[in-house]
Design a protein around this motif. Structure first.
Motif, PDB file in Angstrom:
ATOM      1  N   CYS A 154     -41.395 -31.468 -54.709  1.00  0.00           N
ATOM      2  CA  CYS A 154     -41.708 -32.469 -53.691  1.00  0.00           C
ATOM      3  C   CYS A 154     -41.115 -33.796 -54.136  1.00  0.00           C
ATOM      4  O   CYS A 154     -41.448 -34.304 -55.217  1.00  0.00           O
ATOM      5  CB  CYS A 154     -43.213 -32.609 -53.504  1.00  0.00           C
ATOM      6  SG  CYS A 154     -43.685 -33.794 -52.213  1.00  0.00           S
ATOM      7  N   TRP A 202     -41.649 -25.133 -55.342  1.00  0.00           N
ATOM      8  CA  TRP A 202     -41.221 -26.162 -54.404  1.00  0.00           C
ATOM      9  C   TRP A 202     -41.332 -27.523 -55.072  1.00  0.00           C
ATOM     10  O   TRP A 202     -42.409 -27.930 -55.520  1.00  0.00           O
ATOM     11  CB  TRP A 202     -42.087 -26.124 -53.140  1.00  0.00           C
ATOM     12  CG  TRP A 202     -41.940 -24.843 -52.385  1.00  0.00           C
ATOM     13  CD1 TRP A 202     -41.047 -24.558 -51.398  1.00  0.00           C
ATOM     14  CD2 TRP A 202     -42.714 -23.641 -52.582  1.00  0.00           C
ATOM     15  NE1 TRP A 202     -41.213 -23.271 -50.958  1.00  0.00           N
ATOM     16  CE2 TRP A 202     -42.227 -22.679 -51.663  1.00  0.00           C
ATOM     17  CE3 TRP A 202     -43.761 -23.296 -53.433  1.00  0.00           C
ATOM     18  CZ2 TRP A 202     -42.755 -21.401 -51.596  1.00  0.00           C
ATOM     19  CZ3 TRP A 202     -44.290 -22.024 -53.366  1.00  0.00           C
ATOM     20  CH2 TRP A 202     -43.787 -21.086 -52.449  1.00  0.00           C
ATOM     21  N   PHE A 250     -39.608 -31.121 -49.230  1.00  0.00           N
ATOM     22  CA  PHE A 250     -39.809 -29.995 -50.134  1.00  0.00           C
ATOM     23  C   PHE A 250     -38.506 -29.225 -50.317  1.00  0.00           C
ATOM     24  O   PHE A 250     -37.757 -29.018 -49.355  1.00  0.00           O
ATOM     25  CB  PHE A 250     -40.868 -29.034 -49.593  1.00  0.00           C
ATOM     26  CG  PHE A 250     -42.278 -29.519 -49.745  1.00  0.00           C
ATOM     27  CD1 PHE A 250     -42.924 -29.451 -50.969  1.00  0.00           C
ATOM     28  CD2 PHE A 250     -42.971 -30.035 -48.658  1.00  0.00           C
ATOM     29  CE1 PHE A 250     -44.235 -29.886 -51.117  1.00  0.00           C
ATOM     30  CE2 PHE A 250     -44.276 -30.467 -48.788  1.00  0.00           C
ATOM     31  CZ  PHE A 250     -44.913 -30.399 -50.025  1.00  0.00           C
ATOM     32  N   GLU A 278     -37.046 -25.695 -52.163  1.00  0.00           N
ATOM     33  CA  GLU A 278     -37.407 -24.443 -52.838  1.00  0.00           C
ATOM     34  C   GLU A 278     -36.448 -24.159 -53.985  1.00  0.00           C
ATOM     35  O   GLU A 278     -35.231 -24.301 -53.839  1.00  0.00           O
ATOM     36  CB  GLU A 278     -37.370 -23.288 -51.837  1.00  0.00           C
ATOM     37  CG  GLU A 278     -37.890 -21.977 -52.403  1.00  0.00           C
ATOM     38  CD  GLU A 278     -37.964 -20.890 -51.358  1.00  0.00           C
ATOM     39  OE1 GLU A 278     -38.786 -21.054 -50.421  1.00  0.00           O
ATOM     40  OE2 GLU A 278     -37.198 -19.902 -51.445  1.00  0.00           O
ATOM     41  N   LYS A 325     -41.224 -18.243 -56.754  1.00  0.00           N
ATOM     42  CA  LYS A 325     -40.801 -19.385 -55.957  1.00  0.00           C
ATOM     43  C   LYS A 325     -41.570 -20.637 -56.369  1.00  0.00           C
ATOM     44  O   LYS A 325     -42.746 -20.588 -56.709  1.00  0.00           O
ATOM     45  CB  LYS A 325     -41.039 -19.128 -54.467  1.00  0.00           C
ATOM     46  CG  LYS A 325     -40.158 -18.049 -53.862  1.00  0.00           C
ATOM     47  CD  LYS A 325     -40.449 -17.895 -52.381  1.00  0.00           C
ATOM     48  CE  LYS A 325     -39.574 -16.810 -51.764  1.00  0.00           C
ATOM     49  NZ  LYS A 325     -39.851 -16.637 -50.316  1.00  0.00           N
ATOM     50  N   ASN A 338     -40.080 -25.863 -46.620  1.00  0.00           N
ATOM     51  CA  ASN A 338     -41.484 -26.153 -46.876  1.00  0.00           C
ATOM     52  C   ASN A 338     -42.190 -24.928 -47.459  1.00  0.00           C
ATOM     53  O   ASN A 338     -41.883 -23.789 -47.077  1.00  0.00           O
ATOM     54  CB  ASN A 338     -42.200 -26.555 -45.589  1.00  0.00           C
ATOM     55  CG  ASN A 338     -41.776 -27.908 -45.080  1.00  0.00           C
ATOM     56  OD1 ASN A 338     -41.317 -28.750 -45.842  1.00  0.00           O
ATOM     57  ND2 ASN A 338     -41.920 -28.122 -43.780  1.00  0.00           N
ATOM     58  N   PRO A 339     -43.142 -25.156 -48.348  1.00  0.00           N
ATOM     59  CA  PRO A 339     -43.973 -24.033 -48.796  1.00  0.00           C
ATOM     60  C   PRO A 339     -44.895 -23.617 -47.667  1.00  0.00           C
ATOM     61  O   PRO A 339     -45.104 -24.377 -46.708  1.00  0.00           O
ATOM     62  CB  PRO A 339     -44.754 -24.627 -49.968  1.00  0.00           C
ATOM     63  CG  PRO A 339     -44.814 -26.086 -49.677  1.00  0.00           C
ATOM     64  CD  PRO A 339     -43.533 -26.425 -48.972  1.00  0.00           C
TER      65      PRO A 339
END
Length: 464
Positions: free
Chosen positions: A327, A325, A423, A425, A323, A162-163
């Motif tokens: 979804c 993410w 999510f 990464e 970075k 998860n972010p």
């Protein structure tokens, strides 16, 4: 919010030749700034459907046929046919021409989106030839130094992470079933909304339609009046539900005075270039929403369409995002992210093996403390919804939800459930040619540590 502003950079000079100027595009998208490196360059409404990797209306028929073939590809054989069509174009196109540029960008995107088995000696095309070098050659010849990472472009789910919650979050089953049904009536693939707005989804060979959105005021009066809530239009109930849900992460949305909304219905291979959401194209200074949201309306088949990419780079950042993410898509999932973050939609990778005619349908809302409403005739960004609420296509949205016992739209409750494992990464950028970039001291690992940003045109995203 309305437009995308083309990214600019801290430096107008590049250590490497740049052969082509380009713009960016997007998915949750009020006024967007099409940018990677800063938020200063302005673009017009029509720029939202332009991109450094989208053809113009003058694209030769062969390229248009390749785009149509890609949009309807349902097998690996179809994708191989598209690659061959592009190679044929390149074999006869004049170097430096628009045809040569577009076909090369298109082919590079297809090759970058092929998942490569690290244990195999085969490259992106499944042959023994060195297609990794082909990608580098295609992009280097067109003046690019960096491209979106392969993990981003192939929707890698290798790293479930998860972010930070201050960046983004997502909730499943966010809307009650009857409100979700109304959204489906308003924005389903066969809805009159699309024909009424002369919407092009890009699958016919035409570029996708220019960006347009509508604004509704958010009034705090009667906030605790259940009768007033029940008499709200479907649209306002939906926006309020989303607002309340995401206030868990972004409490300042409860202080917003306006909501800007828009929708998209795109084929599997369509994407939106990375951009920042901004008010009035950044005129008078960059203003971002408090938060932006994406509600997924497509069928439960998550293979239809690409995923939204949210990065760690803000509109005031002096460094590139390291970075990002992804979804994943799911019907009735609401993604919310901080309004000043760089984001976009990655085109769906591979063939659309099922739901061949399926579309990635999304409904976006951005929450603003202040937004410049464009009270003009015609379609465009940040138009007042009050101008069009009597149109036929708006009927499902302006309808008052009937208040009846047990109606899920009028129940209280906790709303949606924070989604788990949705999510992924991924790194954001990679070098086109790492050795050459290192020679110039501009390898991506050096650039991400530096406060000197390369020119916008050095970055390749995708052609869709």
């Amino acid at each position: 919010m309305g437009k995308k502003n083309r990214p600019s950079s801290d430096s107008d000079k590049s250590t490497r030749p740049q052969k082509r100027s380009s713009s960016l595009q997007n998915d949750t998208e009020p006024h967007k700034q099409n940018q990677i490196t800063s938020a200063n360059d302005n673009k017009t409404d029509s720029s939202r459907c332009e991109s450094q990797q989208q053809p113009t209306s003058n694209s030769p028929s062969a390229l248009i046929k390749a785009r149509v073939k890609r949009a309807t590809a349902s097998s690996l054989k179809d994708l191989e046919d598209v690659q061959q069509m592009l190679k044929d174009i390149l074999s006869s196109a004049e170097e430096g021409s628009e045809e040569w540029t577009d076909a090369g960008n298109f082919l590079a995107t297809l090759l970058l989106q092929i998942k490569v088995d690290s244990s195999s000696s085969c490259d992106e095309s499944g042959t023994k030839t060195n297609n990794r070098h082909t990608v580098s050659q295609l992009l280097d010849e067109r003046g690019f130094s960096y491209h979106l990472s392969r993990k981003a472009l192939t929707h890698s789910h290798d790293t479930v992470r998860n972010p930070p919650h201050i960046y983004a979050n997502a909730w499943d089953n966010a809307l009650p079933s009857d409100l979700l049904q109304k959204l489906g009536e308003a924005f389903g693939p066969n809805s009159s909304f699309w024909t009424s707005h002369n919407y092009s989804d890009g699958s016919s060979g035409k570029p996708p339609s220019p960006y347009f959105s509508y604004v509704v005021p958010l009034q705090n009066e009667h906030e605790n009046d259940d009768t007033a809530k029940a008499n709200q239009s479907v649209l306002m109930q939906i926006i309020r539900k989303i607002q309340q849900q995401i206030s868990i992460n972004f409490p300042d949305v409860l202080n917003c005075t306006a909501a800007e909304w828009w929708s998209h219905c795109r084929p599997h291979c369509s994407g939106h270039q990375l951009h920042f959401d901004s008010d009035d194209e950044g005129r008078g200074g960059v203003r971002n929403p408090v938060a932006s949201t994406v509600t997924y309306l497509s069928c439960d088949d998550t293979s239809v369409g690409g995923e939204t990419l949210v990065t760690s780079q803000s509109s005031v950042s002096k460094k590139l995002a390291t970075k990002g993410w992804l979804c994943s898509n799911k019907r009735n999932r609401v993604l919310a992210f901080k309004g000043n973050l760089l984001h976009g939609v990655i085109p769906g990778a591979g063939a659309q093996s099922s739901h061949k005619e399926g579309k990635r349908v999304t409904f976006m809302v951005a929450f603003w403390k202040r937004i410049h409403v464009q009270d003009k005739e015609g379609f465009g960004s940040a138009r007042p919804f009050s101008r069009v609420e009597n149109e036929e296509w708006a009927k499902p949205l302006v309808e008052k939800m009937v208040s009846s016992p047990g109606s899920s739209a009028n129940k209280g409750g906790e709303g949606g459930k924070r989604c788990e494992n949705c999510f992924f990464e991924v790194p954001v950028w990679e070098d086109v040619d790492k050795e050459k970039n290192q020679e110039y001291g501009m390898a991506i690992q050096n650039v991400t540590r530096s406060r000197v940003l390369p020119p916008y045109d050095a970055f390749f995203q995708f052609f869709s």
